[in-house]
Write a protein that holds these residues in place. Structure first.
Motif, PDB file in Angstrom:
ATOM      1  N   LYS A   1      -6.282  -3.220   2.821  1.00  0.00           N
ATOM      2  CA  LYS A   1      -5.880  -3.217   1.418  1.00  0.00           C
ATOM      3  C   LYS A   1      -4.696  -4.144   1.168  1.00  0.00           C
TER       4      LYS A   1
ATOM      5  N   ASN B   1      -4.679  -7.201  -1.410  1.00  0.00           N
ATOM      6  CA  ASN B   1      -3.636  -7.324  -2.441  1.00  0.00           C
ATOM      7  C   ASN B   1      -3.040  -8.725  -2.492  1.00  0.00           C
TER       8      ASN B   1
ATOM      9  N   ASN C   1       0.813  -1.212   0.000  1.00  0.00           N
ATOM     10  CA  ASN C   1       0.000   0.000   0.000  1.00  0.00           C
ATOM     11  C   ASN C   1       0.851   1.269   0.000  1.00  0.00           C
TER      12      ASN C   1
END
Length: 340
Positions: free
Chosen positions: A288, A292, A140
């Protein structure tokens, strides 16, 4: 030629041979494949045919003379060396053996691993040369993040980007990509950052990062894990504080400080005269980052932390300059002989 042979006889007779080295030099000079005797036999082609038999006899006598000198000197030299060996007093104590030791970084690294092994953490490893995805994007870190700048990162190749890893978080990403949940690992290893070398920083250093992902993992689990770790490493009386912080790959995030053991909290250049030393950053893994890596962030949560081994070693041993770890000064390393 005959007068020259007589001169060679005189030279051989007076040639000094008192040790094995001189004996070998004599053999090479007179009896070797490129020695004097071999060269004289090569001159036979220049002797008239009716004189070759007579000259050959003279050369054979000369060769025997040179060989007798060599054999006699060889027996004398061997006997002399044997007598010298027999004079050695075998009852004398031997020369002391110099023992090596573990480097203090390796000693502390092992202690950290042992503590987390007792909490069920396995050890994971990964490459030191990494691609952009595993080192930045999956964590991120946006494209304009300062860490991606060449002033902070050692790039080996660009477009596509390959670099020396700036943290061992790349190992965490690779472990999450495997999809084998739950995950409870620590990731020790060397990392690289383009920083000015000083008492507190270096262009390479060692990290240990940790990752735990499972259902219902909370920040309370993270705090208790780290409390246990610092008490086992520094002792039960260590003072600890958490400070809110920001990392792109964790939310919420915190930095963890312990009281400076070098100055006793009074202030020194290692703790920047605050009495506290930051030893690690930590936080809950950002949703996130989980997405991912193909992990359902609605079902799973996790925490992560990372620390520099050099800084912890400085605290444990009262070392005030990080550069000492990589200068290979034997006077410094000898202080850790008790750490074998």
């Amino acid at each position: 030629m005959l007068s020259q042979l007589e001169a060679y006889r005189q030279e051989i007779a007076t040639y000094p041979i008192t040790n094995a080295q001189q004996l070998e030099e004599y053999r090479i000079k007179y009896l070797g494949t490129k020695g004097l005797v071999k060269g004289l036999f090569g001159e036979m082609k220049n002797v008239p045919g009716d004189k070759r038999k007579e000259f050959g006899q003279v050369l054979n006598d000369f060769k025997q003379f040179a060989e007798e000198k060599y054999n006699t000197a060889k027996e004398t030299t061997v006997s002399s060396e044997a007598a010298t060996v027999s004079q050695i007093d075998l009852s004398l104590p031997g020369n002391p053996t110099q023992f090596g030791t573990r480097h203090p970084i390796n000693t502390v690294r092992k202690r950290i691993i042992d503590i987390f092994n007792r909490l069920g953490f396995a050890v994971a490893d990964g490459p030191e040369i990494e691609d952009d995805w595993h080192n930045f994007t999956a964590l991120n870190l946006p494209e304009n993040h300062p860490a991606r700048d060449m002033q902070d990162t050692f790039y080996i190749h660009q477009n596509p980007d390959w670099l020396l890893r700036t943290h061992t978080s790349n190992v965490q990403i690779r472990e999450m990509e495997k999809g084998q949940l739950p995950i409870r690992v620590i990731c020790p290893g060397r990392v690289y950052r383009n920083e000015t070398i000083s008492a507190r920083a270096h262009c390479f250093f060692h990290q240990v990062e940790g990752l735990y992902i499972d259902e219902h993992v909370s920040f309370a689990d993270l705090k208790q894990t780290l409390y246990f770790f610092v008490q086992e490493l520094f002792g039960k009386d260590v003072k600890v504080r958490f400070r809110p912080s920001y990392f792109p790959f964790t939310e919420p995030s915190a930095e963890m400080d312990v009281s400076c053991f070098i100055c006793g909290g009074k202030g020194c250049r290692v703790c920047k005269h605050t009495g506290w030393v930051e030893i690690l950053g930590c936080g809950m893994v950002h949703p996130k980052v989980l997405e991912n890596c193909g992990i359902d962030s609605e079902k799973y949560t996790g925490y992560a932390f990372g620390m520099g081994i050099e800084r912890i070693t400085m605290l444990l041993y009262g070392i005030n300059d990080l550069r000492l770890f990589s200068e290979n000064d034997i006077r410094f390393l000898r202080q850790f002989q008790g750490a074998v």
